[in-house]
Design a protein around this motif. Sequence first.
Motif, PDB file in Angstrom:
ATOM      1  N   SER A   1      53.143  41.701   0.218  1.00 34.17           N
ATOM      2  CA  SER A   1      51.763  42.157   0.497  1.00 34.17           C
ATOM      3  C   SER A   1      51.249  41.623   1.827  1.00 34.17           C
ATOM      4  CB  SER A   1      50.841  41.711  -0.648  1.00 34.17           C
ATOM      5  OG  SER A   1      50.843  40.284  -0.741  1.00 34.17           O
ATOM      6  N   ARG A   2      51.813  40.533   2.300  1.00 34.88           N
ATOM      7  CA  ARG A   2      51.419  39.947   3.575  1.00 34.88           C
ATOM      8  C   ARG A   2      52.672  39.498   4.318  1.00 34.88           C
ATOM      9  NH1 ARG A   2      46.287  36.007   2.044  1.00 34.88           N
ATOM     10  NH2 ARG A   2      44.951  37.637   1.147  1.00 34.88           N
ATOM     11  N   SER A   3      52.863  40.041   5.492  1.00 36.27           N
ATOM     12  CA  SER A   3      54.008  39.669   6.334  1.00 36.27           C
ATOM     13  C   SER A   3      53.466  39.301   7.720  1.00 36.27           C
ATOM     14  CB  SER A   3      54.996  40.841   6.446  1.00 36.27           C
ATOM     15  OG  SER A   3      55.504  41.201   5.180  1.00 36.27           O
ATOM     16  N   THR A   4      53.812  38.097   8.191  1.00 39.08           N
ATOM     17  CA  THR A   4      53.364  37.634   9.513  1.00 39.08           C
ATOM     18  C   THR A   4      54.532  37.007  10.247  1.00 39.08           C
ATOM     19  OG1 THR A   4      52.721  35.466   8.646  1.00 39.08           O
ATOM     20  CG2 THR A   4      51.021  37.181   8.698  1.00 39.08           C
ATOM     21  N   SER A   5      54.420  36.979  11.546  1.00 39.32           N
ATOM     22  CA  SER A   5      55.453  36.365  12.383  1.00 39.32           C
ATOM     23  C   SER A   5      55.117  34.919  12.646  1.00 39.32           C
ATOM     24  CB  SER A   5      55.572  37.124  13.702  1.00 39.32           C
ATOM     25  OG  SER A   5      54.339  37.076  14.415  1.00 39.32           O
ATOM     26  N   ASN A   6      56.188  34.106  12.725  1.00 35.81           N
ATOM     27  CA  ASN A   6      56.074  32.703  13.167  1.00 35.81           C
ATOM     28  C   ASN A   6      55.056  31.901  12.355  1.00 35.81           C
ATOM     29  OD1 ASN A   6      57.941  33.013  15.405  1.00 35.81           O
ATOM     30  ND2 ASN A   6      56.304  34.180  16.409  1.00 35.81           N
ATOM     31  N   PHE A   7      55.066  32.134  11.033  1.00 32.35           N
ATOM     32  CA  PHE A   7      54.215  31.351  10.112  1.00 32.35           C
ATOM     33  C   PHE A   7      52.734  31.443  10.452  1.00 32.35           C
ATOM     34  CE2 PHE A   7      58.369  29.247  10.233  1.00 32.35           C
ATOM     35  CZ  PHE A   7      58.745  29.337   8.904  1.00 32.35           C
TER      36      PHE A   7
END
Length: 512
Positions: A113-119
């Motif tokens: 549901s939530r995907s982000t780059s580099n934390f």
Amino acid sequence: MKISEYFRTSLFRKVFSVSSIISIALIYFLGSNLYNRISDGIIEEKISAAISEGEAAIQYADYRFLIGSLNNNTNYKTIVDEIVKSTNVSAKASGREIALLSTSGKRVAGIPSRSTSNFLEPSSIPRELRKLVIGDDEIHWQRTNLQYFNGESVAGVAVGHRIDIKPVGRYEMYVLFDFASQQQTIDLIGRSMWGTGLLLMALIMVIASVVLRQVIKPVRYAAEVAEQLSSGDLLKRMQVKGSDEVARLGTAFNNMADTLAKQITRLENLSRLQQRFVSDVSHELRTPLTTIRMASDLIYAAREGFDPTIARSAELLLSQIDRFEELLTDLLEVGRFDAQVATLSLSRIDITKLVNRCVEDLAMDAKQRDVKIRIDAPQEVLLIDGDSRRIERIMRNLLGNAIDHAEGNPVDLTIKDSQSAVSIAVRDYGVGIATHHLERVFDRFWRADPSRSRIRGGTGLGLSIAREDANLHGGEIQLWSELGAGSQFVLTLPLTQDQPIIEVPIGELPTY
């Protein structure tokens, strides 16, 4: 020294401080305004570039999902990982971060549901921006802080758009850009502007100091020359160079000094002539007055054998001769003061006893005017070094004036001493003296009410001679008076002639 006194005593410090403060304020205002405009321009340019780059990245991701939807075996998680992890370094290095958020908040087809780059924390996306993105099909942006799970936070901007993945559902894609490089540029510009501003302020202060010294130098010189003129050096003049405004000032100042010197010299000559005339006339009148006195004494002694009218004339003649002798004595005393030959005949004096003797001598006059004299004096003997004749003359004058102007009210006489001085206050409750007349009370031949003074006698020299006698002792006479409330004269004398007055026992203002 107080700050106000420090600036008040120097025109250079006053003008230099004001000009420096104004210059600093102006440079700070202009520098701050320029700095804000530059920093805003850099950030706005970065935001414009971020919007364009973010829009391109979102279009690319939308295209990838569209191509993937044409194939039933497409692994959408792989596409998501490819899009999100395309930025495999932090925003400080790559300049951007990617965030893909499910509008429903659910995991579908293996896509988180939530995907982000580099934390990157999803909370970096402002709620207001998410509402705008969800609400329509437009590109939206908003300034925010890029926050990471390790606690790091970087200022930046988020650009977002809604993406519809047909087999999976609706998502929001955000491209976040930091302002790290822009902030470094802004900081560099700020430091450069601070350095330039400080250098400019120092340069302005140096220039202002040099210019002010050149302008104030002749003014200061004029003040020094004026002080020397006022101290009696009438030959001192300003040096005039050139023909500018300062030279014109010097010329005008010198002309004024010449005029003043001539006037002072003329007045000094007139004063010396007047003093000599008074002294000569006084001495010349002494011999015939003595003869007239002897003749009038003989006539006065034989007045009982005369006609009553002639007898009364003999009494008036003796009375007027007494007044004339008093005036002549005062004129001779004034001449001695003017010639600066008056001296003291010092002895140890019981001041209380001397004052009581003066009160007894004037008791008959006080009784005739229905004036009661009240004395407040210490019981112990109070000795001072002084000239008894001059101090008695002062007291007779002050007491006589108080009785004359008491208008039937009592007269209070107070004696107090301190470690260095003794004060004698004479307070009446009569008509008083107007404020604008107080500065002239000790002038020679001056009377507040000439008509009344003529009736009650007096030469108009008494208070002037009294002050001279007090000054000759190293003392002073202070005066307070108010119309309708009466007057108070305070004579203060040092206990010894080798000791200055440190503390005045009685002030000029009455306490009752």
